[in-house]
Structures are given as structure tokens and as C-alpha cells.
Design an enzyme around this catalytic site. Structure first.
Site, PDB file in Angstrom:
ATOM      1  N   SER A   9       0.846  -1.202   0.127  1.00  0.00           N
ATOM      2  CA  SER A   9       0.024  -0.017   0.193  1.00  0.00           C
ATOM      3  C   SER A   9       0.882   1.293   0.028  1.00  0.00           C
ATOM      4  CB  SER A   9      -0.897   0.043   1.089  1.00  0.00           C
ATOM      5  OG  SER A   9      -1.524   1.198   1.319  1.00  0.00           O
ATOM      6  N   HIS A  34      -1.465  -1.216  -4.166  1.00  0.00           N
ATOM      7  CA  HIS A  34      -2.594  -0.889  -3.418  1.00  0.00           C
ATOM      8  C   HIS A  34      -2.651   0.548  -3.116  1.00  0.00           C
ATOM      9  CE1 HIS A  34      -6.380  -1.711  -0.855  1.00  0.00           C
ATOM     10  NE2 HIS A  34      -5.770  -0.710  -0.013  1.00  0.00           N
ATOM     11  N   ASP A  36      -4.853   3.662  -1.664  1.00  0.00           N
ATOM     12  CA  ASP A  36      -5.771   3.977  -1.001  1.00  0.00           C
ATOM     13  C   ASP A  36      -6.303   5.568  -1.450  1.00  0.00           C
ATOM     14  OD1 ASP A  36      -5.956   1.825   1.199  1.00  0.00           O
ATOM     15  OD2 ASP A  36      -3.925   2.221   1.301  1.00  0.00           O
ATOM     16  N   MET A  38      -8.895   8.275  -0.420  1.00  0.00           N
ATOM     17  CA  MET A  38      -9.637   8.795   0.826  1.00  0.00           C
ATOM     18  C   MET A  38     -10.116  10.152   0.605  1.00  0.00           C
ATOM     19  SD  MET A  38      -7.157   7.611   4.027  1.00  0.00           S
ATOM     20  CE  MET A  38      -6.569   5.882   4.053  1.00  0.00           C
ATOM     21  N   HIS A  67      -8.587   1.161  -3.685  1.00  0.00           N
ATOM     22  CA  HIS A  67      -9.698   1.079  -2.600  1.00  0.00           C
ATOM     23  C   HIS A  67     -10.142   2.481  -2.316  1.00  0.00           C
ATOM     24  CE1 HIS A  67      -9.607   0.209   1.978  1.00  0.00           C
ATOM     25  NE2 HIS A  67     -10.851   0.411   1.466  1.00  0.00           N
ATOM     26  N   MET A  69     -12.241   4.777  -0.226  1.00  0.00           N
ATOM     27  CA  MET A  69     -12.747   4.961   0.895  1.00  0.00           C
ATOM     28  C   MET A  69     -13.196   6.432   0.793  1.00  0.00           C
ATOM     29  SD  MET A  69      -9.721   3.421   3.212  1.00  0.00           S
ATOM     30  CE  MET A  69      -8.593   3.612   1.699  1.00  0.00           C
ATOM     31  N   MET A 138     -11.721  -5.183   5.502  1.00  0.00           N
ATOM     32  CA  MET A 138     -10.701  -4.082   6.476  1.00  0.00           C
ATOM     33  C   MET A 138     -10.458  -4.549   7.980  1.00  0.00           C
ATOM     34  SD  MET A 138      -9.877  -1.308   4.808  1.00  0.00           S
ATOM     35  CE  MET A 138      -8.874  -0.759   6.214  1.00  0.00           C
ATOM     36  N   ASP A 176      -6.925  -5.831   4.564  1.00  0.00           N
ATOM     37  CA  ASP A 176      -6.230  -4.576   4.359  1.00  0.00           C
ATOM     38  C   ASP A 176      -6.050  -3.991   6.052  1.00  0.00           C
ATOM     39  OD1 ASP A 176      -5.167  -2.353   3.807  1.00  0.00           O
ATOM     40  OD2 ASP A 176      -6.949  -1.795   2.734  1.00  0.00           O
TER      41      ASP A 176
HETATM   42  C1  DX5 Z   1      -6.147   1.992   5.604  1.00  0.00           C
HETATM   43  C2  DX5 Z   1      -5.840   1.475   4.329  1.00  0.00           C
HETATM   44  C3  DX5 Z   1      -4.641   0.524   4.219  1.00  0.00           C
HETATM   45  C4  DX5 Z   1      -3.365   0.797   4.883  1.00  0.00           C
HETATM   46  C5  DX5 Z   1      -2.815  -0.255   5.437  1.00  0.00           C
HETATM   47  O1  DX5 Z   1      -7.199   2.701   5.603  1.00  0.00           O
HETATM   48  O2  DX5 Z   1      -6.949   0.926   3.871  1.00  0.00           O
HETATM   49  O3  DX5 Z   1      -4.329   0.042   3.014  1.00  0.00           O
HETATM   50  O4  DX5 Z   1      -2.448   1.570   3.792  1.00  0.00           O
HETATM   51  O5  DX5 Z   1      -1.585   0.073   6.203  1.00  0.00           O
HETATM   52  P1  DX5 Z   1      -0.912  -0.878   7.089  1.00  0.00           P
HETATM   53  O6  DX5 Z   1      -0.543  -2.158   6.345  1.00  0.00           O
HETATM   54  O7  DX5 Z   1       0.297  -0.169   7.691  1.00  0.00           O
HETATM   55  O8  DX5 Z   1      -1.963  -1.444   7.972  1.00  0.00           O
HETATM   56 ZN    ZN Z   2      -6.581   0.107   1.435  1.00  0.00          ZN
END
Ligand code: DX5
Ligand code: ZN
Length: 224
Positions: A9, A34, A36, A38, A67, A69, A138, A176
Site C-alpha cells: 500500500s 494498492h 488508498d 480517501m 480502494h 474510501m 478491513m 487490509d
Molecule cells: C487504511 C488503508 C490501508 C493501509 C494499510 O485505511 O486502507 O490500505 O495503507 O496499512 P498498514 O499495512 O500499515 O496497516
Molecule cells: Zn486500503
């Protein structure tokens, strides 16, 4: 079952040197990247927009695992698909009409993912599982990297894997949040196919070594 995939990620990468970071994990054997996404509303953080996905696309051959969010996934499917996403995962908690979103994602040529937060039971998505390529569980509350794995996620993964087998479905299960070398083996045995790893890869100075360690844990057979 397919061989396990590791998806670093980018959230935990050095954002001042993203191109180098992407190339480094690709060279180290990452299977997917990956990303993220947001919006500062569905989660208390703002990260990556379509403009950045578009800039990353030509740098790597890795599938881009987006992903989302975000509170209004319907608004963002098209911009991310056009920017070069391969997988688009939307949160069950954010969408009123998941099947309609899935149809749009597929029409744009992307694979369909659905995600559930730690507080959302898998039963919420039972009905729509035949329509998805991927279920993202998650295992931390979304928003930030580097959090501790929530143990109850393991049971949810086992439930999903059991249902997948009994209903003869073949969606991938992705985990994740808080994945590391100590828990990746038991997650694999629970039925996970895709392992997102932020801090466990980008939090280490030597990313190649970190990837190798995760891969080693995935290939080790343990009688447990
Ligand atoms: C959190 C993200 C994850 C995050 C995971 O909201 O969706 O993808 O980057 O990070 P680690 O592996 O550090 O928990
Ligand atoms: Zn994620």
C-alpha cells in the site's frame, strides 16, 4: 486456490519519491499496487486523487488496486477507471445501490471489489457476492496506515472463505490493515488471497528484504 498475492500500500511510502517507491516494490516482487483513495469524509484523511493514479499508471506494469474510501463512490468510479485503475473497490457502508455501482465499474473495464469495515458483518454482503471479483476485509478502521490488526477480522475471513467454498464462488479475499510477517501465515490459512501491506513494506528501509520475509511466511507450511 491461486498463489497468494502481495499488494504493497502506497499510503506508507515516501510521497516525495513516489516513482522510486513504485519501481522499488515492483522490482522486489510486488504483485499489485494498492492505492488508498480517501476523501476526508468517509474517513478522516485525504490522500490520492485520479490525477496521481494517472501519473503512476505509466510507471509500472503492476495492476493498480484502487480502494475507494469515499462517501460518494458513484462520483469517483469513472475518474479512477479513466486514470488507469485495474480494480475498483467500493465500501458497502458508503453505497446505497451496490449492484448498480458494480455494473458501472465493469462497463468501464475494471474488476469489481467490495469492502467491509471492521464493524460490518460479512452477512451484509452475502447477497451480492456472486457479482464481485474481490472482497476486501478491513482489519483496521480505515483512514491511516500503521495500525494494529483487529483480531476479530480473522473470523470474518473464515466465514467468507467458508461461504465461498459452499456456494462455489470464486471471488478473491483481500485483507487490509495491520498485516505483517507474524500474522500473514495465519491469514493465508484462513483463506486470504491478497495481502495489503503498507507499513510492513514501506515502513522498512530495505523493502526487498521486507517483501522477501512476507513471501517466506506465505510459502512456509505450518501445521496449525
Ligand atoms: C487504511 C488503508 C490501508 C493501509 C494499510 O485505511 O486502507 O490500505 O495503507 O496499512 P498498514 O499495512 O500499515 O496497516
Ligand atoms: Zn486500503
Amino acid at each position: 486456490m491461486s498463489s497468494p498475492l502481495i499488494a504493497p500500500s502506497l499510503l506508507s511510502a515516501d510521497f516525495a519519491h513516489l516513482a522510486d517507491e513504485v519501481r522499488e516494490v515492483e522490482k522486489a516482487g510486488a504483485d499489485w499496487l494498492h492505492l488508498d483513495i480517501m476523501d476526508g469524509h468517509f474517513v478522516p484523511n485525504i490522500t490520492i486523487g485520479p490525477i496521481l493514479v494517472q501519473a503512476l499508471r505509466p510507471l509500472t506494469r503492476l495492476p493498480l488496486d484502487c480502494h475507494l474510501m469515499v462517501s460518494e463512490p458513484g462520483k469517483w468510479i469513472e475518474p479512477f477507471a479513466k486514470a488507469g485503475a485495474d480494480f475498483i473497490t467500493v465500501h458497502a457502508e458508503a453505497a446505497r445501490n451496490l449492484p448498480a455501482l458494480f455494473t458501472r465499474i465493469r462497463k468501464l473495464g475494471c474488476k469489481v471489489g467490495v469492502s467491509i469495515n471492521p464493524g460490518t458483518p460479512p452477512a451484509t454482503i452475502w447477497r451480492i457476492l456472486p457479482k464481485v471479483d474481490l472482497v476486501l476485509v478491513m482489519s483496521v478502521h480505515p483512514g491511516f496506515g500503521g495500525q494494529k490488526f483487529i483480531e476479530s477480522s480473522l473470523k470474518k475471513i473464515q466465514q467468507l472463505a467458508a461461504l465461498r467454498a459452499s456456494a462455489k464462488l470464486n471471488f478473491l479475499i483481500e485483507v487490509d490493515g495491520g498485516v505483517n510477517a507474524s500474522n500473514i501465515g495465519s491469514l493465508k490459512r484462513a483463506g486470504v488471497d491478497v495481502f495489503v501491506a503498507g507499513n510492513a513494506v514501506f515502513g522498512e528501509k530495505n523493502r526487498a528484504k521486507a517483501m522477501k520475509q512476507l513471501r517466506k511466511e506465505l510459502t512456509q507450511r505450518k501445521a496449525r
